[in-house]
Every structure is written in structure tokens, then in C-alpha cells.
Design a protein around this motif. Structure first.
Motif, mmCIF file in Angstrom:
data_model
loop_
_atom_site.group_PDB
_atom_site.id
_atom_site.type_symbol
_atom_site.label_atom_id
_atom_site.label_comp_id
_atom_site.label_asym_id
_atom_site.label_seq_id
_atom_site.Cartn_x
_atom_site.Cartn_y
_atom_site.Cartn_z
ATOM 1 N N LYS A 134 0.901 -1.156 -0.059
ATOM 2 C CA LYS A 134 0.143 0.000 0.013
ATOM 3 C C LYS A 134 0.797 1.323 -0.048
ATOM 4 N N THR A 135 1.954 0.879 0.517
ATOM 5 C CA THR A 135 2.855 2.344 0.713
ATOM 6 C C THR A 135 3.035 2.994 -0.465
ATOM 7 N N ILE A 136 3.401 2.111 -1.634
ATOM 8 C CA ILE A 136 4.074 2.667 -2.830
ATOM 9 C C ILE A 136 2.889 3.354 -3.630
ATOM 10 N N GLN B 259 9.415 4.599 10.009
ATOM 11 C CA GLN B 259 9.943 3.893 9.005
ATOM 12 C C GLN B 259 9.455 4.213 7.508
ATOM 13 N N HIS B 260 8.207 4.806 7.592
ATOM 14 C CA HIS B 260 7.714 5.509 6.499
ATOM 15 C C HIS B 260 8.403 6.635 5.918
ATOM 16 N N TYR B 261 8.892 7.383 7.039
ATOM 17 C CA TYR B 261 9.739 8.480 6.455
ATOM 18 C C TYR B 261 11.109 7.878 5.909
ATOM 19 N N ILE C 204 -3.901 8.615 5.528
ATOM 20 C CA ILE C 204 -3.881 7.877 6.884
ATOM 21 C C ILE C 204 -3.475 6.758 6.850
ATOM 22 N N ASP C 205 -2.569 6.182 7.478
ATOM 23 C CA ASP C 205 -2.323 4.666 7.469
ATOM 24 C C ASP C 205 -2.834 3.881 8.490
ATOM 25 N N GLU C 206 -3.348 2.673 8.207
ATOM 26 C CA GLU C 206 -3.750 1.849 9.390
ATOM 27 C C GLU C 206 -5.111 2.728 10.195
ATOM 28 N N GLN C 207 -6.092 2.960 9.509
ATOM 29 C CA GLN C 207 -7.010 3.705 9.898
ATOM 30 C C GLN C 207 -7.800 3.460 11.064
#
Ligand code: ADP
Ligand code: MG
Length: 699
Positions: free
Chosen positions: A304-306, A334-336, A398-401
Motif C-alpha cells: 500500500k505504501t508505494i 519507517q515510512h519516512y 492516513i495509514d492503518e485507519q
């Protein structure tokens, strides 16, 4: 006219009066005739069959028997008296017992005369007894008109205490149905009624209370469930439609250098078809001029990140800023790190803002956000602070809603005059049923494909008594070059017991594996220390990571291939699945070992069996929904949608799909319900919208 009658306060119904009206309102929320009619039984007693006394089982509940009273006597007991009668049929004998009203009963019941009795049986000392049976002479029983099934209404202790028994409610119901003459106006259109072979509204309402047969009851239930779900779907879909019409969004028309440059030169792998499809959906959604409010569902590790990054690049290409908010500090970092690396050649300013960002840096970030020097901001809840103001935020991800509340999301939204597009990414697949009932007003994209080359994770359940074998396995894997997670439950970060378990576990692992390096991460550590430990694990300086669930969300260490979950019975299914998703990220075969003691509840067993049987997050989510019920999942109690009168979104999910289908068809043909043929739907809809607060999802 009928509408007015239905509005009549319940107080005026024969048999009610001010006191009972008060009780009905307080206990059951019944204020008008309509409310009473819409108060449905939660079960029915089937009086179509008769039992012989010899057939009674200790667990039979309510039974109907034909027989005679052969003997009656008063029995003195410590507190009061009771009247006991011997009741026989040609197969045996039971006792009927009365604690109240004995005098009347003694004078009126006839000995040696056939009766039909009905009630609950108890079993004590080898004898069945039935307290306070309903009794009717067989002669009368044959003469009376009756419905085969008797409704049983939900009740409360207070109602029973005040004498409002099921029988009283039944009487009131009969009264109200007689008065309203069963002439309820139809609330659906004739197309629907014909196509779905629905029975008329009046017939449904009568049969839901006093079913003439099993078959009619089933038809009544279907009709009323369909109707309930249909109007909810109509609301959700219409809200979505209006939202699209009304709420302007930024129009991202261009695809520019950021997106194309990244796609052509920096994409580290070929996107899966699912990723491509979803990026297309998002791209076209942000290019319509309407506001995007989209949920991106994809199992753990589906990439999902990409997708998030590429969506942000579209915002940048159109001269806007973007932000990505994650629920934990570790995950933000980690995202950063991941995104900064991916974008290192792209001339993009990406910054990280969390609770532990230093004041001086924080100030600098605030300034650069406002003057537009920062393109992408990544962080935790810290992003929501009032001080954080963007120059022009175009997209908020928003990640992991499920960890953020509705209010928090609304806050993000308010950072602009025009709301930024919103993309919510969740790794906890929401069962289709639930998604449909809750997110009818959200658009959903699904990544239903994992990147190629992933081997399914092997999951096993082991008892604590087999720990030595498990340790041997850990050693073998580490010697092959792999890394291992050992996770302990931490329900509340402050719970001392959990902390002790974790520390004990850490020590025993340290003792067991003196040759390996071990990291430890838990919620009570300083963020800097957590990072340090995570980093060592990531760099393979440590082989084992002992942690609490802080590592549950999103952490990515592809070389880690074993996930040991201690006290696995204490975790929920979605949490177990999330944790398992921390492994299986590299090319190697990965394993998940669920450790438990021998004593397990039925639900725990189901959870463990589900985990060992499947890796499919959607399947797991469905089981979870069944185990926990919809209210418990993702704190959905707040949504009035789940306060259903008759339908059950888990059990009735096929009716739900049908309802959604027809609601959406209807809106396509008649978006504002203006056609004459839809007048009944329009009226019913208007009444619903007026009487109930429509549920706010994002407002
Ligand atoms: P999640 O959906 O759980 O957030 P991530 O975005 O963290 O998943 O991706 C998991 C891993 O898969 C990452 O290491 C990422 O680089 C990798 N990945 C994502 N998409 C692909 C792809 N199409 N091909 C190969 N690897 C991929
Ligand atoms: Mg993720």
C-alpha cells in the motif's frame, strides 16, 4: 390519515395510560403507535407441536403437553406456600407448581379434565416440574382461533417488575394493530415488490407480530429486513452522491515530472496489477473536481505504501503538498526512511514530525510547511496539532485507519478551506458486509494481490510444554541467517503483569541463546531507545527481537522470517494476523508459531484454528466479525447504522447485498426520488431522515 394515527402518543392506547407510557418510553424507547408496531419480537414460541411427558429432556425449554390434573395440594414451605398439582398423560407424570394466586387456581382448575398446558420445564430429583403453566381446556383450545407462533418480545427487569410482561405487550400489540386497521402505507415501489416477491407492508407487520405460519413469518422477516437495509443503503449512497456533487475538491488534472519521473526511473519493482488498478482509481478520482474520500484496503504486505507515495506525487505535480499520518512513532519513522530513500533523487522535500521532534526543528517544520518549502510531511498525531498549518495541503493519507477516530480525521480535513483529498489505508481488511454498511458513503479500492514471489507463511499452534522444540527451531533458522520476532501481549501499556511477562521472556531467551544478540522494544521505552533497538534489528546486528505489540503495525524487516507469538490466546484475530504480517516479507519461507497454554476457550480455539488454516485477511476478518459481532470491531458502536431493528448485518449479509444493489439502481434512475412511482419510497425516506440522526461518517 394513517400517518397521523401512527404518530399518536402511546399513552392513548387502550391499556397504557401515563405510567405505563412513561415506562415504555424509558425502557424501550416507545413513544408512539408507530414505535410500538416497530418493536419486533426477538423470537417466537412454536406451539404447533405437542410433547409427551416421556419425551421431555432436561434441556427442553418451553413445551406444550396435553393431559389431566389428577391431584392437587398445598405445600407449606419456609417462606409462603405453594400449590402443587400432579399432571399426567398416558406416558408419565409431572408436577405443576404455583407460588402465587393459589386460591383462584384451586377454585377454578378442574380435576381429571383434559388441558393443554404450556410452559418451561425444570428438572429436579428425577421429576419434571412446570411453574405457572399457561393452561387452557382442550375443549376451548380447539374452539379458539390462534396463531401458531407466539411472539416473545425483548424485555427489561424494570418492565417485568412493573408487571409489563410479554403477555401485556402482546395485548397492546393486538390493540394497536386493530386500531390502525392494518392499513399501512406501502414504503417500497411496486417494481421492487414484484421483483423480490415481497409481501405487502401491512401483511409483513401483522405476521412479524402474529405469524400465521412459519412461511409467512419468513416472508415477513425478509420483507422487513430488506426494507430496513434498503433505506440505510439509500441514505449512504445518496449521501455519497450529494457529497460528490456538493463538496468541491482540488482537481489534479496533471500528471507531471514527479509522478512520471518516479514511475519511469525510480520504481524499485514492477507494480502488481492490483496496485496499478488502484493507482488508476485514485488518480481518476482526484481528477474529477469532486472531493475524494477513499478507503484503500490491502492485506499486510500487499504494497500500500508505494500506492500512497505515488498518489502524493500526483498532488505534488499539481502544485500541492501532501501528508501521511501513521499511528505510531516507529511506523512514521519507517515510512519516512523508506519514502525519503525512494525519493532521494527526486528533488522533493520530505520531513518527519512526531511527538519527539525537537522544538527547534518543529519550529522550522512549521515555517516551511506554511511557506510551501516542505512537499511531503510524514508523522504521527503530531500532524493534527493546530500549529501545523500547510500552505496548500492537497492530499492527506492516513495509514492503518482503525486506530484513528472519526473526530481526528475530521480535524485533518479542516486544515484547508477546501478539504484535501483523503486516502485511508488499512491493513485490517474490513469484511465486505461491514464495509458496505459502514462505508457506503466511502469509495473503496482493494489491493487483492500480493507482490510476486511471496511464499505463504506457515502457521502452527504449539503448547508451552513444547517450548524446547520451538527454541531448537529458532536456533536452526537463525543459523540459516534469518531473524526472529518474539511478541508478548500488552493489552495496556501500563499493565505491570504484561511488562513482567515480557521481561521474564526476555531473560529466558537471553539465557537460552547466549550466542545471539537480542533487541527489545516496548511501549515504556523512550522513542530514541526504541529506534535504536529497531535499527539494530533492521541492520541485522541483533537476531532476535523481543517486543510487545508496538511492532504490530507496519514494521518492515524483510529478513525476519519467524514470528513467535506468546500467549496467543490473548490476542484478537486481526491482531494475530497483523503480527503474522511482520514476517513473510522476504523471499524466504516464513513461519508463525502461536504459543499457548493448554487451557483454551472455545473462541480462542476458533481463532487459533483460523490462523493456522488461512493467510487470507478477508477470510480472517469474516471470522472475526462472526466471533466478535459488528459492534466490537473497530469501535463501530458509535454508528447508528448498527442499531438495527430487525436485520443483522452478519447473518443477513446476502439481503444486505440485495438491498444495496436495488438502492443503487433506484438512485441511478431517480437520484432525487422525484418519479411518481417512487413516491412511497420518498415519503418513507423523508420520515426516516427526519426522525433519526443520519449517521455521520466524516462531516
Ligand atoms: P503494506 O501494504 O503492508 O503497507 P508495504 O507497502 O509495506 O505493505 O509493502 C511490503 C513490502 O513489499 C515492501 O518491502 C515493499 O517494498 C514491497 N513491495 C510493494 N509492492 C511491491 C511489488 N509490486 N513488487 C515487489 N515488492 C513490492
Ligand atoms: Mg503499511
Amino acid at each position: 390519515m394513517i400517518q397521523n394515527l401512527l404518530q399518536t402518543p402511546i399513552e392513548y392506547l387502550k391499556g397504557v395510560g401515563p405510567n405505563r407510557a412513561d415506562l415504555l418510553k424509558k425502557e424501550l424507547g416507545i413513544e408512539t403507535y408507530r414505535d410500538l408496531i416497530n418493536f419486533f419480537p426477538n423470537r417466537y414460541i412454536d406451539k404447533t407441536g405437542f410433547y409427551k411427558i416421556s419425551q421431555l429432556q432436561r434441556n427442553t425449554s418451553e413445551v406444550q403437553i396435553v393431559g389431566k390434573i389428577v391431584h392437587m395440594k398445598m405445600v407449606e414451605q419456609k417462606r409462603g406456600k405453594r400449590l402443587v398439582a400432579d399432571f399426567v398423560d398416558d406416558t408419565g407424570r409431572i408436577k405443576l407448581v404455583w407460588f402465587r394466586g393459589q386460591k383462584w387456581i384451586r377454585e377454578n382448575l378442574k380435576l381429571n379434565t383434559p388441558y393443554v398446558i404450556f410452559g418451561k420445564t425444570n428438572w429436579y430429583n428425577g421429576v419434571f416440574s412446570m411453574p405457572h403453566p399457561e393452561m387452557e381446556l382442550v375443549a376451548d383450545y380447539k374452539r379458539n382461533l390462534r396463531t401458531a407462533m407466539q411472539p416473545v418480545y425483548p424485555s427489561t427487569e424494570m418492565l417485568l417488575k412493573k408487571g409489563i410482561t410479554n403477555r401485556v405487550i402482546m395485548k397492546l400489540m393486538q390493540e394497536v394493530l386493530q386500531q390502525t386497521g392494518l392499513k399501512f402505507s406501502e414504503s417500497l415501489n411496486s417494481d421492487l415488490i414484484q421483483e423480490l416477491k415481497l409481501i405487502a407492508k401491512s401483511e409483513a407487520l401483522f405476521n412479524i407480530h402474529f405469524p400465521k405460519s412459519q412461511e409467512l413469518l419468513a416472508k415477513a422477516q425478509f420483507r422487513l429486513k430488506f426494507e430496513e437495509l434498503f433505506f440505510i443503503q439509500l441514505q449512504l449512497l445518496r449521501k455519497n452522491m450529494l457529497h460528490k456533487q456538493k463538496i468541491k475538491g482540488f482537481n489534479f488534472e496533471q500528471i507531471g515530472d514527479h509522478f512520471s519521473g518516479f514511475y519511469e526511473n525510480h520504481l524499485p519493482f514492477e507494480l502488481t496489477n492490483a496496485q496499478k488498478r488502484v493507482i488508476k482509481e485514485i488518480r481518476s478520482d482526484m481528477g474529477t473536481g469532486a472531493h475524494m474520500n477513499r478507503l484503500l484496503q490491502g492485506d499486510v504486505g500487499s504494497g500500500k505504501t508505494i500506492v500512497g507515495l505515488m498518489s502524493m506525487l500526483i498532488a505534488l505535480d499539481n502544485g500541492f503538498q501532501a501528508c501521511l499520518m501513521a499511528p505510531t512513532e516507529i511506523l512514521s519513522i519507517q515510512h519516512y526512511n523508506g519514502l525519503a530513500e525512494l525519493c532521494s533523487d527526486l528533488n522533493i522535500e520530505i520531513r518527519l514530525l512526531t511527538g519527539s521532534t525537537k522544538t527547534s526543528e518543529r519550529k522550522e517544520i512549521h515555517e516551511k510547511l506554511e511557506n510551501g518549502e516542505i512537499d511531503i510531511l510524514i508523522g504521527t498525531h503530531a500532524l493534527l496539532e493546530d500549529k501545523v498549518q500547510f500552505k496548500n495541503l492537497g492530499l492527506a493519507i492516513i495509514d492503518e485507519q482503525h486506530r484513528f477516530g472519526v473526530a481526528q480525521r475530521a480535524k485533518l480535513w479542516k486544515k484547508n478551506q477546501i478539504p484535501p483529498h483523503v486516502l485511508v489505508m488499512t491493513a485490517t481488511p474490513i469484511p465486505r458486509t461491514l464495509a458496505m454498511s459502514l462505508y457506503g458513503d466511502l469509495d473503496i479500492s482493494v489491493i487483492d494481490e500480493l507482490p510476486p514471489g511471496r511464499k505463504p507463511i506457515k502457521t502452527v499452534h504449539r503448547y508451552d510444554s513444547n517450548r524446547l522444540k520451538v527454541f531448537r527451531f529458532i536456533r536452526d533458522e537463525i543459523e540459516k541467517g534469518r531473524q526472529v520476532y518474539v511478541v508478548y501481549p500488552l493489552i495496556q501499556e501500563s499493565e505491570k503483569m504484561d511488562y513482567k511477562d515480557l521481561m521474564d521472556g526476555y531473560e529466558s531467551i537471553a539465557r537460552e541463546f547466549p550466542e545471539f544478540q537480542i533487541s527489545i522494544v516496548h511501549g515504556q521505552m523512550k522513542p530514541a531507545d526504541k529506534d535504536y533497538e529497531m535499527d539494530r534489528f533492521l541492520k541485522r546486528e541483533t537476531q532476535i527481537m523481543v517486543a510487545t505489540t508496538v511492532i504490530e503495525v507496519g514494521v518492515n524487516v524483510p529478513n525476519a522470517s519467524v514470528m513467535i507469538i506468546e500467549s496467543a490466546e490473548r490476542f484478537g484475530l486481526s491482531q494475530l494476523h497483523q503480527l503474522r504480517g511482520r514476517v513473510g516479507r522476504g523471499a524466504e519461507q516464513s513461519y508463525c508459531i502461536l504459543m499457548t497454554g493448554h487451557k483454551l476457550s472455545a473462541d480462542s480455539k476458533t481463532r487459533l484454528e483460523t490462523m493456522t488454516a488461512t493467510n487470507d485477511g478477508f477470510e480472517i476478518a469474516e471470522v472475526d466479525l462472526k466471533l466478535r459481532g459488528p459492534g466490537d470491531l473497530m469501535g463501530t458502536q458509535q454508528s447508528g447504522v448498527l442499531n438495527l431493528k430487525i436485520a443483522d448485518i452478519v447473518k443477513d449479509n446476502s439481503i444486505l447485498s440485495t438491498a444495496r444493489h436495488y438502492a443503487s439502481q433506484l438512485l441511478k434512475k431517480d437520484p432525487n426520488l422525484e418519479l411518481e412511482q417512487n413516491r412511497s419510497i420518498k415519503n418513507a425516506y423523508a420520515r426516516l431522515v427526519k426522525n433519526k440522526t443520519i449517521w455521520n461518517y466524516i462531516s
